[in-house]
Write an enzyme that holds these catalytic residues in place. Structure first.
Site, PDB file in Angstrom:
ATOM      1  N   ASN A  65       0.834  -1.197   0.000  1.00 40.42           N
ATOM      2  CA  ASN A  65       0.000   0.000   0.000  1.00 40.42           C
ATOM      3  C   ASN A  65       0.872   1.252   0.000  1.00 40.42           C
ATOM      4  OD1 ASN A  65      -2.772  -0.917   0.040  1.00 40.42           O
ATOM      5  ND2 ASN A  65      -2.360  -1.730   2.089  1.00 40.42           N
ATOM      6  N   CYS A  74      -4.631  -7.262  -4.065  1.00 36.99           N
ATOM      7  CA  CYS A  74      -5.246  -6.043  -4.593  1.00 36.99           C
ATOM      8  C   CYS A  74      -5.799  -6.388  -5.969  1.00 36.99           C
ATOM      9  CB  CYS A  74      -4.225  -4.911  -4.684  1.00 36.99           C
ATOM     10  SG  CYS A  74      -4.854  -3.415  -5.496  1.00 36.99           S
ATOM     11  N   GLY A  75      -7.117  -6.293  -6.141  1.00 34.74           N
ATOM     12  CA  GLY A  75      -7.740  -6.706  -7.391  1.00 34.74           C
ATOM     13  C   GLY A  75      -7.339  -5.861  -8.586  1.00 34.74           C
ATOM     14  N   HIS A 147     -13.064  -6.823   3.844  1.00 37.88           N
ATOM     15  CA  HIS A 147     -13.923  -5.748   3.380  1.00 37.88           C
ATOM     16  C   HIS A 147     -15.226  -5.705   4.170  1.00 37.88           C
ATOM     17  CE1 HIS A 147     -11.911  -4.163  -0.197  1.00 37.88           C
ATOM     18  NE2 HIS A 147     -11.447  -5.389  -0.370  1.00 37.88           N
ATOM     19  N   GLU A 197      -9.946   2.931   1.485  1.00 42.82           N
ATOM     20  CA  GLU A 197      -8.978   1.838   1.480  1.00 42.82           C
ATOM     21  C   GLU A 197      -8.024   1.885   2.659  1.00 42.82           C
ATOM     22  OE1 GLU A 197      -7.052  -0.056  -1.732  1.00 42.82           O
ATOM     23  OE2 GLU A 197      -8.188   1.081  -3.227  1.00 42.82           O
ATOM     24  N   CYS A 207     -11.479   0.020  -6.170  1.00 42.32           N
ATOM     25  CA  CYS A 207     -10.877  -1.044  -5.379  1.00 42.32           C
ATOM     26  C   CYS A 207     -11.449  -2.361  -5.886  1.00 42.32           C
ATOM     27  CB  CYS A 207     -11.178  -0.860  -3.894  1.00 42.32           C
ATOM     28  SG  CYS A 207     -10.567  -2.221  -2.868  1.00 42.32           S
ATOM     29  N   GLY A 210     -12.755  -4.812  -3.313  1.00 39.37           N
ATOM     30  CA  GLY A 210     -13.969  -4.214  -2.754  1.00 39.37           C
ATOM     31  C   GLY A 210     -15.168  -4.391  -3.673  1.00 39.37           C
TER      32      GLY A 210
END
Length: 271
Positions: A65, A74-75, A147, A197, A207, A210
Site C-alpha cells: 500500500n 489487490c484486485g 472488506h 482503502e 478497489c 472491494g
C-alpha cells in the site's frame, strides 16, 4: 540506485510497478512510501513488484500500500500486474502468479484482464456497528483482503472519509482493520460503489477486491445475479462473475473480476 518502473492504473486505482525478479530492489517501507508520494515521488495508491514464483506459478506478486505496508491482495493491482508480467514474459493469453491470498490466474483480453480470484471467506451479514451516536449495519467478507460493505441510499452525498475511517479502525475489525465500501443500487439494478482503502487511508477511485465483496454482498442482500456490473468512483464498470451453489459463503466458486489495466508511462527514478 536507479530504479526502472512503469506507472499503471486499473479503473483509476494507480500503481508503481517494478520488475524485481533479480532481487536487486531491496525497498523498505519508507522507500516505498516515498515512491508512492504524489508530491515527492512517482505517486500511486500502491507499489507492485514482480518476483520469481516459489510454488509453480509463473510469477510472484508483492503488493504494498501507499503507506509502505504489504497487503495480501489487490484486485485492480493484480490486473495491472498481469499485463506487466505478461509483457515481460511475452504472453498474450494468460499468466499465473502467487499472492499471500493464494494463486491467481489472469486471462489477458487486449487491454482488459479477467482474474480468477481466490475463494472468498469469513462472510458475515448484518453486523451492527456503533459509529459515533448512531448504529450502522455492515456486511463483511474477505475477498483476498478484508472488506466491510454497507448499503446506502445516497452514495453521492456520503462523507466517505469520515464514515470509512470510523469503520476501517473500528474495534470490531481489530487488530488489522478493514477496508470500508459503500454501495447503492440504481433503479435499473446496477450497483455503484465508493471505497475507503486501508493502507491508503482515504477514498480511492476504485478497489477491485472491494468490488468483488460488494457483488457478493449484493447477491445475498439484494438478490443481484452474476455477472454483476459495479461502477466505481473513477467511472469504469468492473464485472464480477461467480457461481453460488448454496447459502454458505464457502459455496461461492469461480469468482472472477474483469476490468481495464492501462500503462500510463515508464521511467527511471533514483532511490
Amino acid at each position: 540506485m536507479n530504479l526502472r518502473f512503469a506507472k499503471m492504473n486499473g479503473a483509476g486505482n494507480d500503481f508503481v510497478v517494478i520488475d524485481n525478479r533479480e532481487g536487486q530492489a531491496a525497498l523498505g517501507r519508507q522507500a516505498i512510501e516515498r515512491l508512492c508520494d504524489r508530491h515527492r515521488g512517482i505517486g500511486g495508491d500502491g507499489l507492485l513488484a514482480v518476483e520469481p514464483a516459489t510454488n509453480g506459478a509463473d510469477f510472484r506478486m508483492r503488493y504494498y500500500n501507499a503507506d509502505g505496508g504489504e497487503a495480501e491482495m489487490c484486485g485492480n493491482g493484480a490486473r495491472c500486474f498481469a499485463r506487466f508480467a505478461g509483457r515481460l514474459a511475452g504472453r498474450t493469453d494468460a499468466v499465473s502468479f502467487e499472492t499471500i491470498a493464494g494463486v491467481i490466474t489472469a486471462q489477458l483480453i487486449g487491454e482488459r484482464v479477467r482474474l480468477q480470484m481466490s475463494q472468498p471467506k469469513d462472510l458475515a451479514l448484518g453486523i451492527e456497528l456503533p459509529v459515533g451516536d448512531k448504529h450502522f449495519t455492515v456486511h463483511f467478507v474477505n475477498t483476498g483482503v478484508p472488506h466491510a460493505v454497507a448499503i446506502v441510499d445516497n452514495l453521492k452525498e456520503l462523507d466517505v472519509h469520515k464514515l470509512g475511517s470510523a469503520i476501517r479502525w473500528h474495534e470490531q475489525f481489530a487488530p488489522k482493520g478493514t477496508n470500508a465500501n459503500f454501495i447503492q443500487q440504481a433503479k435499473d439494478g446496477s450497483l455503484a460503489i465508493r471505497t475507503y482503502e486501508r493502507g491508503v487511508e482515504g477514498e480511492t477511485l476504485a478497489c477491485g477486491t472491494g468490488v468483488v465483496a460488494a457483488a457478493l454482498v449484493a447477491n445475498h442482500i439484494l438478490g443481484v445475479s452474476a455477472p454483476v456490473g459495479v461502477r466505481v468512483r473513477g467511472g469504469d464498470v468492473l464485472e464480477v462473475g461467480f457461481e453460488r451453489t448454496g447459502e454458505a459463503p464457502s459455496t461461492y466458486q469461480a469468482v472472477t473480476l474483469t476490468g481495464p489495466a492501462d500503462f500510463v508511462f515508464e521511467g527511471t527514478i533514483e532511490v
